[in-house]
Design a protein around this motif. Structure first.
Motif, mmCIF file in Angstrom:
data_model
loop_
_atom_site.group_PDB
_atom_site.id
_atom_site.type_symbol
_atom_site.label_atom_id
_atom_site.label_comp_id
_atom_site.label_asym_id
_atom_site.label_seq_id
_atom_site.Cartn_x
_atom_site.Cartn_y
_atom_site.Cartn_z
ATOM 1 N N SER A 109 0.842 -1.192 0.000
ATOM 2 C CA SER A 109 0.000 0.000 0.000
ATOM 3 C C SER A 109 0.877 1.242 0.000
ATOM 4 O O SER A 109 1.958 1.246 0.601
ATOM 5 N N VAL A 110 0.413 2.281 -0.674
ATOM 6 C CA VAL A 110 1.129 3.564 -0.703
ATOM 7 C C VAL A 110 0.099 4.689 -0.665
ATOM 8 O O VAL A 110 -1.039 4.523 -1.100
ATOM 9 N N ALA A 111 0.514 5.846 -0.129
ATOM 10 C CA ALA A 111 -0.366 7.012 -0.084
ATOM 11 C C ALA A 111 0.477 8.277 -0.021
ATOM 12 O O ALA A 111 1.418 8.358 0.784
ATOM 13 N N PHE A 112 0.149 9.261 -0.867
ATOM 14 C CA PHE A 112 0.823 10.549 -0.846
ATOM 15 C C PHE A 112 0.208 11.420 0.239
ATOM 16 O O PHE A 112 -0.998 11.384 0.485
ATOM 17 N N PRO A 114 -1.193 14.915 1.844
ATOM 18 C CA PRO A 114 -2.035 15.939 1.195
ATOM 19 C C PRO A 114 -1.253 17.044 0.503
ATOM 20 O O PRO A 114 -1.709 17.593 -0.502
ATOM 21 N N ASP A 115 -0.073 17.391 1.035
ATOM 22 C CA ASP A 115 0.718 18.453 0.402
ATOM 23 C C ASP A 115 1.631 17.917 -0.703
ATOM 24 O O ASP A 115 2.328 18.688 -1.365
ATOM 25 N N GLY A 116 1.641 16.599 -0.904
ATOM 26 C CA GLY A 116 2.433 16.013 -1.971
ATOM 27 C C GLY A 116 3.919 15.946 -1.707
ATOM 28 O O GLY A 116 4.692 15.584 -2.591
ATOM 29 N N LEU A 117 4.348 16.271 -0.498
ATOM 30 C CA LEU A 117 5.782 16.299 -0.188
ATOM 31 C C LEU A 117 6.301 14.974 0.349
ATOM 32 O O LEU A 117 7.506 14.724 0.316
ATOM 33 N N HIS A 118 5.393 14.146 0.856
ATOM 34 C CA HIS A 118 5.821 12.898 1.472
ATOM 35 C C HIS A 118 4.998 11.726 0.940
ATOM 36 O O HIS A 118 3.893 11.896 0.413
ATOM 37 N N LEU A 119 5.567 10.550 1.111
ATOM 38 C CA LEU A 119 4.911 9.314 0.704
ATOM 39 C C LEU A 119 4.980 8.333 1.858
ATOM 40 O O LEU A 119 6.011 8.233 2.536
ATOM 41 N N ALA A 120 3.884 7.640 2.102
ATOM 42 C CA ALA A 120 3.852 6.576 3.104
ATOM 43 C C ALA A 120 3.644 5.256 2.385
ATOM 44 O O ALA A 120 2.864 5.176 1.429
ATOM 45 N N SER A 121 4.340 4.223 2.831
ATOM 46 C CA SER A 121 4.209 2.911 2.204
ATOM 47 C C SER A 121 4.077 1.846 3.279
ATOM 48 O O SER A 121 4.724 1.902 4.319
ATOM 49 N N GLY A 122 3.217 0.878 3.005
ATOM 50 C CA GLY A 122 3.037 -0.257 3.898
ATOM 51 C C GLY A 122 3.487 -1.525 3.209
ATOM 52 O O GLY A 122 3.302 -1.689 1.999
ATOM 53 N N SER A 123 4.061 -2.450 3.972
ATOM 54 C CA SER A 123 4.716 -3.589 3.348
ATOM 55 C C SER A 123 4.402 -4.895 4.055
ATOM 56 O O SER A 123 3.896 -4.921 5.190
ATOM 57 N N GLY A 124 4.748 -5.968 3.356
ATOM 58 C CA GLY A 124 4.652 -7.283 3.956
ATOM 59 C C GLY A 124 5.669 -7.509 5.046
ATOM 60 O O GLY A 124 5.598 -8.521 5.764
ATOM 61 N N ASP A 125 6.606 -6.578 5.226
ATOM 62 C CA ASP A 125 7.569 -6.705 6.325
ATOM 63 C C ASP A 125 7.019 -6.140 7.632
ATOM 64 O O ASP A 125 7.752 -5.989 8.610
ATOM 65 N N THR A 126 5.721 -5.792 7.645
ATOM 66 C CA THR A 126 4.958 -5.304 8.806
ATOM 67 C C THR A 126 5.298 -3.871 9.194
ATOM 68 O O THR A 126 4.882 -3.419 10.264
ATOM 69 N N THR A 127 6.029 -3.140 8.374
ATOM 70 C CA THR A 127 6.384 -1.767 8.721
ATOM 71 C C THR A 127 5.679 -0.774 7.806
ATOM 72 O O THR A 127 5.262 -1.105 6.686
ATOM 73 N N VAL A 128 5.575 0.444 8.308
ATOM 74 C CA VAL A 128 5.155 1.600 7.515
ATOM 75 C C VAL A 128 6.375 2.492 7.374
ATOM 76 O O VAL A 128 7.045 2.782 8.372
ATOM 77 N N TRP A 148 1.089 -8.060 7.774
ATOM 78 C CA TRP A 148 1.217 -7.210 6.600
ATOM 79 C C TRP A 148 0.403 -5.922 6.737
ATOM 80 O O TRP A 148 -0.718 -5.931 7.222
ATOM 81 N N VAL A 149 0.982 -4.825 6.265
ATOM 82 C CA VAL A 149 0.287 -3.537 6.261
ATOM 83 C C VAL A 149 -0.440 -3.409 4.917
ATOM 84 O O VAL A 149 0.188 -3.254 3.872
ATOM 85 N N LEU A 150 -1.768 -3.465 4.960
ATOM 86 C CA LEU A 150 -2.570 -3.547 3.742
ATOM 87 C C LEU A 150 -3.138 -2.216 3.273
ATOM 88 O O LEU A 150 -3.485 -2.071 2.096
ATOM 89 N N CYS A 151 -3.270 -1.250 4.168
ATOM 90 C CA CYS A 151 -3.874 0.027 3.759
ATOM 91 C C CYS A 151 -3.311 1.163 4.604
ATOM 92 O O CYS A 151 -2.892 0.962 5.750
ATOM 93 N N ILE A 152 -3.305 2.340 4.012
ATOM 94 C CA ILE A 152 -2.748 3.538 4.644
ATOM 95 C C ILE A 152 -3.622 4.731 4.263
ATOM 96 O O ILE A 152 -4.117 4.805 3.141
ATOM 97 N N ALA A 153 -3.810 5.669 5.188
ATOM 98 C CA ALA A 153 -4.570 6.890 4.870
ATOM 99 C C ALA A 153 -4.057 8.055 5.700
ATOM 100 O O ALA A 153 -3.870 7.925 6.917
ATOM 101 N N TRP A 154 -3.822 9.193 5.060
ATOM 102 C CA TRP A 154 -3.414 10.428 5.730
ATOM 103 C C TRP A 154 -4.654 11.193 6.173
ATOM 104 O O TRP A 154 -5.684 11.182 5.489
ATOM 105 N N VAL A 162 -2.803 6.816 9.427
ATOM 106 C CA VAL A 162 -3.365 5.591 9.991
ATOM 107 C C VAL A 162 -3.100 4.440 9.034
ATOM 108 O O VAL A 162 -3.239 4.590 7.811
ATOM 109 N N SER A 163 -2.728 3.305 9.572
ATOM 110 C CA SER A 163 -2.478 2.122 8.766
ATOM 111 C C SER A 163 -3.255 0.942 9.318
ATOM 112 O O SER A 163 -3.534 0.862 10.517
ATOM 113 N N GLY A 164 -3.632 0.036 8.426
ATOM 114 C CA GLY A 164 -4.361 -1.163 8.820
ATOM 115 C C GLY A 164 -3.617 -2.397 8.355
ATOM 116 O O GLY A 164 -2.976 -2.386 7.296
#
Length: 210
Positions: A109-112, A114-128, A148-154, A162-164
């Motif tokens: 999972s990935v999510a930009f 709101p200001d477009g300056l950063h990116l969050a990513s969730g992985s099968g390695d259990t980290t964000v 596994w981190v399946l979803c992310i939302a700013w 928040v990550s799920g």
């Protein structure tokens, strides 16, 4: 009335292969007219640019001007070499322009921000992971999920993330530090696959997510 004399010309490619038989061309013919002739003889659907050379010198003027300047006899067949020119086109970006590595398992999972300056990513390695898009460097690694981190939302203001996970838990993070903001929220019996924040105009002072 101006009399335009013709000159017998033979168009050849750089290898010396003739492009048809020799032909009479008006002496006022220049590179533009020669391009039209070559494109027509080659049956090019898309008109391509060509450069023309006489005795290894590029033809930039009408034939008559060249012949007069270089004292070339019009009684002989004039050999003209045509050379395709490079074509530069602006095309839309359709390939990867940069990669940022860090996760040890597939990114799920990935999510930009709101200001477009950063990116969050969730992985099968259990980290964000949080990334700075300007420098393409990692900012923080958020640990705490059990699966596994399946979803992310700013949050709409970008102050919370928040990550799920596959374990059904939700975790709120502080993007500035990468640390958990409160305790994990447990309740789902199966995977958490989606997160949505309350629109900012409904609650400007306090954000809610589901």
């Amino acid at each position: 009335m101006e009399i335009v004399n013709n000159v017998m010309c033979l168009l050849t490619d750089p290898e010396g292969i003739p492009l048809g038989p020799a032909m009479y061309l008006p002496q006022n013919s220049g590179p533009q007219q020669l391009q039209q002739i070559v494109n027509q003889l080659l049956n090019n659907e898309e008109k391509l640019p060509y450069a023309f050379y006489i005795s290894d010198q590029e033809l930039l003027v009408p034939l008559g001007t060249y012949l007069e300047k270089h004292k070339v006899s019009v009684e002989k067949v004039l050999s003209i070499v045509y050379q395709p020119q490079a074509i530069f086109r602006i095309r839309p970006v359709n390939r990867c322009s940069a990669t940022i590595s860090g996760h040890t398992e597939p990114v799920l999972s990935v999510a930009f921000s709101p200001d477009g300056l950063h990116l969050a990513s969730g992985s099968g390695d259990t980290t964000v992971r949080l990334w700075d898009l300007n420098t393409q460097t990692p900012l923080h690694t958020c640990t705490g999920h059990r699966n596994w981190v399946l979803c992310i939302a700013w949050s709409p203001d970008g102050k919370y993330l928040v990550s799920g996970s596959k374990a059904g838990e939700l975790q709120c993070w502080d993007p500035q530090t990468g640390k958990p903001n409160g305790y994990p929220l447990n309740g789902h019996k199966k995977w958490t696959t989606g997160i949505s924040w309350e629109p900012v105009h409904l609650s400007a002072s306090k954000h809610k997510f589901v």
